[in-house]
Design a protein around this motif. Structure first.
Motif, PDB file in Angstrom:
ATOM      1  N   GLY A  14       0.842  -1.190   0.000  1.00 49.82           N
ATOM      2  CA  GLY A  14       0.000   0.000   0.000  1.00 49.82           C
ATOM      3  C   GLY A  14       0.874   1.236   0.000  1.00 49.82           C
ATOM      4  N   ASN A  15       0.322   2.364   0.438  1.00 47.37           N
ATOM      5  CA  ASN A  15       1.077   3.615   0.400  1.00 47.37           C
ATOM      6  C   ASN A  15       2.366   3.539   1.214  1.00 47.37           C
ATOM      7  OD1 ASN A  15      -0.830   4.857  -1.243  1.00 47.37           O
ATOM      8  ND2 ASN A  15      -1.987   5.669   0.480  1.00 47.37           N
ATOM      9  N   LEU A  16       2.278   2.977   2.426  1.00 45.00           N
ATOM     10  CA  LEU A  16       3.459   2.923   3.285  1.00 45.00           C
ATOM     11  C   LEU A  16       4.486   1.943   2.749  1.00 45.00           C
ATOM     12  CD1 LEU A  16       4.973   3.823   5.762  1.00 45.00           C
ATOM     13  CD2 LEU A  16       3.687   2.141   7.108  1.00 45.00           C
ATOM     14  N   ILE A  18       4.987   0.941  -0.297  1.00 46.23           N
ATOM     15  CA  ILE A  18       5.602   1.509  -1.490  1.00 46.23           C
ATOM     16  C   ILE A  18       6.576   2.615  -1.118  1.00 46.23           C
ATOM     17  CG2 ILE A  18       5.147   2.858  -3.586  1.00 46.23           C
ATOM     18  CD1 ILE A  18       2.499   1.277  -3.823  1.00 46.23           C
ATOM     19  N   ALA A  19       6.201   3.446  -0.137  1.00 45.43           N
ATOM     20  CA  ALA A  19       7.086   4.518   0.312  1.00 45.43           C
ATOM     21  C   ALA A  19       8.384   3.955   0.874  1.00 45.43           C
ATOM     22  CB  ALA A  19       6.382   5.376   1.365  1.00 45.43           C
ATOM     23  N   ARG A  39       0.976  -7.648  -3.637  1.00 44.72           N
ATOM     24  CA  ARG A  39      -0.367  -7.064  -3.532  1.00 44.72           C
ATOM     25  C   ARG A  39      -1.317  -7.967  -4.297  1.00 44.72           C
ATOM     26  NH1 ARG A  39      -1.741  -0.734  -3.336  1.00 44.72           N
ATOM     27  NH2 ARG A  39      -4.010  -0.834  -3.480  1.00 44.72           N
ATOM     28  N   HIS A  44      -2.317  -2.125  -9.368  1.00 47.61           N
ATOM     29  CA  HIS A  44      -1.957  -0.954  -8.570  1.00 47.61           C
ATOM     30  C   HIS A  44      -0.457  -0.785  -8.411  1.00 47.61           C
ATOM     31  CE1 HIS A  44      -6.106  -0.094  -7.499  1.00 47.61           C
ATOM     32  NE2 HIS A  44      -6.273  -1.346  -7.101  1.00 47.61           N
ATOM     33  N   THR A 124       5.220   8.381   6.189  1.00 44.93           N
ATOM     34  CA  THR A 124       5.322   8.388   4.733  1.00 44.93           C
ATOM     35  C   THR A 124       6.447   9.268   4.207  1.00 44.93           C
ATOM     36  OG1 THR A 124       3.584  10.085   4.677  1.00 44.93           O
ATOM     37  CG2 THR A 124       2.904   7.790   4.315  1.00 44.93           C
TER      38      THR A 124
END
Length: 267
Positions: A14-16, A18-19, A39, A44, A124
């Motif tokens: 997710g966002n984290l 990927i960060a 994932r 995505h 993030t």
């Protein structure tokens, strides 16, 4: 591919997640090809494959290819994830959980083998090497230090007791959103005073960066730096007093404590 110290698996991109992956590569800790992100819906994360990352929907295979495994799923998804990867886990793995509100003991209760577990709570800003990451471990101190070495290159780190991890999540991870809300308000105030929004935002952001840097560099209490800006009957003290009359500090503390009470009840 055999289990190797060189590879990292990030389960739940997710966002984290990927960060974290982007930050690791940006800081040249690993090459993109040494990181596998998983994932369920690969649509995505398809763009990451184009950047050289490994992407997969198979958590078990990702675990078999790496020694360090980052758990980045939602708390309710954790039992199912650990069930999937249990067959591939060995004592040589190191599990690193960035999952909100899930203790080391709870993670271990789902494991079939003795695997060291470290909790880490970045934010993030890790994607640009400016994270504040709190780390804890009940196992070997060397495990915590190994994880700290990764996150040290992605910002600042602090090894803490596990009982403080929920508070660290609110102050450091949720804190990103709280400071962003301040920056939005400051930008809106700048527009009201006559600046174009882009200019107002640049002034607000650089000023916030400068304020934080002063504290980091000098180690002073914020009030010491505030006193350097305020003058008798000046505009700064007038603005500060009005903000306090309107409940600025109280609202911030109340917001933090509401988030803290919420995180203590996340299941």
């Amino acid at each position: 591919m055999e289990l190797t110290d060189s590879n990292i698996a990030i389960l739940g991109a997710g966002n984290l997640g990927i960060a974290i992956a982007q930050g690791i590569v940006e800081e040249q800790l690993k090459e993109a090809g040494q990181i596998c992100l998983t994932r369920r819906n690969l649509d995505h994360v398809g763009y990451l494959k184009a950047k050289g990352f490994q992407v997969s929907s198979n958590n078990l295979e990702a675990v078999k290819q790496a020694k360090m495994v980052l758990l980045c799923v939602q708390p309710k998804q954790l039992p199912r994830l650990l069930e999937q990867i249990n067959p591939g886990l060995t004592k040589d793995h190191l599990l690193v959980s960035v999952i909100t509100g899930v203790s080391i003991a709870e993670i271990k209760s789902h494991l079939n083998v003795e695997v060291p577990v470290v909790r880490a709570m970045p934010n993030t800003a890790i994607a640009i090497g400016e994270s504040m990451t709190c780390i804890c471990s009940e196992d070997s101190k060397d495990d915590a230090l190994a994880v700290q070495k990764i996150f040290n290159a992605l910002g600042k780190t602090l090894i803490i007791e596990e009982k403080l991890m929920q508070a660290a999540t609110v102050l450091g991870a949720s804190g990103i959103a709280f400071f962003m809300r301040y920056l939005r308000a400051a930008t809106q105030g700048g527009v009201q005073m006559g600046f174009h929004s882009e200019d107002a935002q640049m002034i607000a952001v650089q000023t916030a960066k400068g304020a934080a840097s002063l504290i980091l560099e000098n180690g002073q209490h914020p009030e010491v730096e505030i006193d350097k800006v305020t003058t008798p009957e000046g505009c700064t003290i007038a603005g500060l007093n009005e903000m306090e009359h309107q409940g600025l500090s109280s609202a911030l503390i109340k917001g933090l404590m509401v988030s803290y009470e919420k995180i203590k009840n996340i299941k």
